[in-house]
Design an enzyme around this catalytic site. Structure first.
Site, PDB file in Angstrom:
ATOM      1  N   ASP A  84       0.862  -1.288   0.212  1.00  0.00           N
ATOM      2  CA  ASP A  84       0.022  -0.029   0.044  1.00  0.00           C
ATOM      3  C   ASP A  84       0.773   1.149  -0.162  1.00  0.00           C
ATOM      4  OD1 ASP A  84      -2.724  -0.704  -0.176  1.00  0.00           O
ATOM      5  OD2 ASP A  84      -2.931  -0.823   2.111  1.00  0.00           O
ATOM      6  N   GLU A 182     -13.918  -2.218  -1.963  1.00  0.00           N
ATOM      7  CA  GLU A 182     -14.098  -2.345  -0.288  1.00  0.00           C
ATOM      8  C   GLU A 182     -15.578  -2.013   0.034  1.00  0.00           C
ATOM      9  OE1 GLU A 182     -10.940  -1.205   2.075  1.00  0.00           O
ATOM     10  OE2 GLU A 182     -11.987  -1.472   4.025  1.00  0.00           O
TER      11      GLU A 182
HETATM   12  O1  KIV Z   1      -4.732  -1.872   4.009  1.00  0.00           O
HETATM   13  C1  KIV Z   1      -5.521  -2.899   4.104  1.00  0.00           C
HETATM   14  O2  KIV Z   1      -5.308  -4.010   4.478  1.00  0.00           O
HETATM   15  C2  KIV Z   1      -6.521  -2.903   2.710  1.00  0.00           C
HETATM   16  C3  KIV Z   1      -7.135  -4.260   2.486  1.00  0.00           C
HETATM   17  C4  KIV Z   1      -8.364  -3.950   3.394  1.00  0.00           C
HETATM   18  C5  KIV Z   1      -7.613  -4.317   0.962  1.00  0.00           C
HETATM   19  O3  KIV Z   1      -6.183  -2.056   1.985  1.00  0.00           O
END
Ligand code: KIV
Length: 264
Positions: A84, A182
């Site tokens: 991310d 989501e």
């Molecule tokens: O940060 C995370 O764990 C996510 C998932 C919920 C897809 O973005």
């Protein structure tokens, strides 16, 4: 199982094979997920909540993401490793976004995930042109939690559903290789999935997505205070851990640990 690549993920959609994904934040769990045969490991910025104890994902820094991506990459030899991009690592300028995505790749990620639709489409184009694969994230995007006013299902009105359909197309055109959906109603998620050539990975988005993702700590029952309907607990590791630690305490106090079998 051979190494999962972006190509493998795209092929799974055309072969109608479900894509499996979970988050991980450290070496030990990533090696378990990898051995079990998971397709995608996401170093989610959810680590801010489940590992670092923050109440949102907003305080997560590039430094946090780099440290955990590096650790997870040590345990993942077959799964595709996605990291991310944390809050403010890509919203301030395209050049910052490219630099920070590149840093995550230099630390073991094979793709990055960004939240948003229209607002990030240009950046997605630039990232993919630089050879950085991008996973999109639409619906409930936790980095915008204050704008949403809470963790709520998105796309419930006709207008908001239309916007989601448009933004998913924009992300596909910009070059995303998949999109996380989501907290989206299952019928809308199905419509989105059918409208796209790239796979959708659902979390709280019903059965018709091309794949599913959960936060590992929810999946393993380590987050007792977090109980949304979609977060099925596949084990109760909190209970198991509590029992084990209580037994350890009791055995140390009663001088029954370490016994001869555990002594030199
Ligand atoms: O940060 C995370 O764990 C996510 C998932 C919920 C897809 O973005």
């Amino acid at each position: 199982m051979s190494k999962i690549t972006i190509k493998t993920i795209l092929e799974k959609k055309s072969k109608n094979e479900k894509i499996t994904a979970l988050t991980a934040y450290d070496y030990s769990f990533s090696s378990i997920l990898d051995e079990a045969g998971i397709d995608i490991i996401l170093v989610g910025d959810s680590l801010g909540m489940v590992v670092l104890g923050h109440s949102t994902t907003l305080p997560v820094t590039m430094e946090d993401m780099i440290r955990h991506t590096r650790a997870v990459s040590k345990g993942a030899s077959k799964a595709l490793l996605v990291a991310d991009m944390p809050f403010l690592s890509y919203q301030t300028s395209e050049s910052e976004g490219i630099k920070n995505a590149g840093i995550l790749l230099q630390n073991g990620a094979e793709a990055v995930k960004l939240e948003g639709g229209r607002s990030i489409a240009q950046l997605v184009k630039k990232l993919t042109a630089c050879g950085i694969p991008v996973m999109g994230h639409l619906g409930l995007t936790p980095q915008s939690i204050h704008a949403f006013g809470g963790y709520k299902v998105q796309g419930k009105t006709e207008k908001s559903a239309e916007i989601l359909l448009e933004e998913a197309q924009l992300l596909q055109e910009a070059g995303c290789f998949s999109i996380v959906l989501e907290c989206v109603p299952k019928n809308l998620a199905e419509q989105l999935t059918k409208s796209l050539d790239i796979p959708t990975i659902g979390i709280g988005a019903g059965i018709k997505c091309d794949g599913q993702i959960l936060v590992l700590y929810d999946c393993l029952g380590l987050t007792p205070e977090f109980n949304p309907r979609f977060a099925k607990k596949f084990a109760d590791l909190r209970e198991i851990s509590l029992k084990a630690v209580s037994q350890y305490i009791q055995e140390v106090k009663s001088s029954s640990f370490p016994d001869d079998a555990h002594s030199f």
